[in-house]
Design a protein around this motif. Structure first.
Motif, mmCIF file in Angstrom:
data_model
loop_
_atom_site.group_PDB
_atom_site.id
_atom_site.type_symbol
_atom_site.label_atom_id
_atom_site.label_comp_id
_atom_site.label_asym_id
_atom_site.label_seq_id
_atom_site.Cartn_x
_atom_site.Cartn_y
_atom_site.Cartn_z
ATOM 1 N N ASP A 35 0.734 -1.278 0.033
ATOM 2 C CA ASP A 35 0.061 0.058 0.298
ATOM 3 C C ASP A 35 0.893 1.196 0.123
ATOM 4 O OD1 ASP A 35 0.906 0.177 2.625
ATOM 5 O OD2 ASP A 35 -0.824 -0.167 3.486
ATOM 6 N N PHE A 36 0.056 2.369 0.050
ATOM 7 C CA PHE A 36 1.041 3.510 0.087
ATOM 8 C C PHE A 36 2.209 3.979 1.371
ATOM 9 C CE2 PHE A 36 1.685 8.024 0.839
ATOM 10 C CZ PHE A 36 2.430 8.553 -0.284
ATOM 11 N N ALA A 37 1.635 3.333 2.316
ATOM 12 C CA ALA A 37 2.460 3.525 3.448
ATOM 13 C C ALA A 37 3.876 2.555 3.349
ATOM 14 C CB ALA A 37 1.896 2.826 4.810
ATOM 15 N N LEU A 38 3.815 1.545 2.671
ATOM 16 C CA LEU A 38 4.904 0.746 2.222
ATOM 17 C C LEU A 38 5.729 1.377 1.245
ATOM 18 C CD1 LEU A 38 6.703 -1.844 2.471
ATOM 19 C CD2 LEU A 38 5.299 -3.110 0.724
ATOM 20 N N LEU A 39 5.160 2.084 0.230
ATOM 21 C CA LEU A 39 5.683 2.611 -0.790
ATOM 22 C C LEU A 39 6.591 4.035 -0.382
ATOM 23 C CD1 LEU A 39 3.118 3.156 -3.778
ATOM 24 C CD2 LEU A 39 5.316 1.715 -3.771
ATOM 25 N N GLU A 40 6.003 4.814 0.681
ATOM 26 C CA GLU A 40 6.665 5.809 1.224
ATOM 27 C C GLU A 40 7.708 5.349 1.981
ATOM 28 O OE1 GLU A 40 4.693 9.880 2.811
ATOM 29 O OE2 GLU A 40 3.901 8.052 4.032
ATOM 30 N N SER A 41 7.617 4.258 3.093
ATOM 31 C CA SER A 41 8.635 3.874 3.708
ATOM 32 C C SER A 41 9.763 3.394 2.841
ATOM 33 C CB SER A 41 8.107 2.594 4.691
ATOM 34 O OG SER A 41 9.059 2.117 5.357
ATOM 35 N N LEU A 42 9.612 2.538 1.936
ATOM 36 C CA LEU A 42 10.660 1.901 0.970
ATOM 37 C C LEU A 42 11.291 3.265 0.244
ATOM 38 C CD1 LEU A 42 9.235 -1.215 -0.308
ATOM 39 C CD2 LEU A 42 10.772 -0.977 1.443
ATOM 40 N N GLY A 43 10.686 4.165 -0.132
ATOM 41 C CA GLY A 43 11.182 5.344 -0.739
ATOM 42 C C GLY A 43 12.050 6.244 -0.048
ATOM 43 N N GLN A 44 11.912 6.109 1.446
ATOM 44 C CA GLN A 44 12.897 6.851 2.247
ATOM 45 C C GLN A 44 14.128 6.157 2.046
ATOM 46 O OE1 GLN A 44 10.975 7.219 5.680
ATOM 47 N NE2 GLN A 44 9.259 8.500 5.105
#
Length: 190
Positions: free
Chosen positions: A135-144
């Motif tokens: 989900d978006f939370a995972l995308l955001e976390s991995l993006g960091q």
């Protein structure tokens, strides 16, 4: 617009992009808002705007008899994406191997390694990876950690209706062409 068929056809010149992923069926006003933001981020970062679509769609792959009818053919979708100023479209074959890929592996292998994505723009209902576990939370976390910025756009509402391909199909099934045109931002054509 550059059309790339399959991850195997990516080369070094395709690394570095601003990416959006989705079915983009109809390229309705909700999609158009995502694509507008994609173009803005693309201009800011001076990187090509890229849309990744799957053929067949995941729903067509998992349940072909129950998959919803398409609003646009693939050819018409590509024409609509080009009209929206998308610079590249990557068509990835959705198959057993891709369906089994974990959400984190998809991000690492496709978004980061294959495309060198610097920014990612998705809708608020975007899910990905095996069993739609990402989900978006995972995308955001991995993006960091992996060096890209993820951005999520809220759902667009038009005349009180959630602008989605599902809503659009419903209006078309009921022959509510004026309402469908409102969601599309243009008259519906076949």
């Amino acid at each position: 617009m550059e059309l790339i068929r399959g991850l195997h056809n990516l080369n070094r010149s395709h690394r570095g992009s601003v990416l959006s992923i989705g079915n983009y069926d109809g390229v309705h006003r909700g999609h158009q808002a995502l694509l507008r933001r994609l173009r803005e981020r693309s201009a800011e970062l001076r990187l090509p705007s890229t849309v990744l679509v799957f053929e067949p769609t995941p729903r067509e792959y998992f349940a072909p008899a129950d998959a919803p009818p398409r609003v646009l053919t693939l050819r018409d979708k590509l024409t609509a994406l080009a009209a929206q100023g998308v610079q590249r479209v990557l068509i990835v074959r959705f198959d057993r191997r891709l369906a089994a890929l974990s959400a984190e592996a998809f991000v690492r292998q496709v978004i980061v390694e294959a495309l060198g994505t610097r920014a990612l723009v998705v809708g608020d209902d975007f899910r990905f990876g095996a069993r739609r576990s990402g989900d978006f939370a995972l995308l955001e976390s991995l993006g960091q950690t992996l060096g890209y910025r993820a951005e999520q756009l809220d759902t667009l509402h038009v005349s009180g209706c959630r602008c989605s391909s599902t809503a659009l199909r419903g209006l078309l099934a009921e022959a509510k062409l004026d309402e469908a045109a409102e969601l599309l931002g243009r008259p519906y054509t076949i």
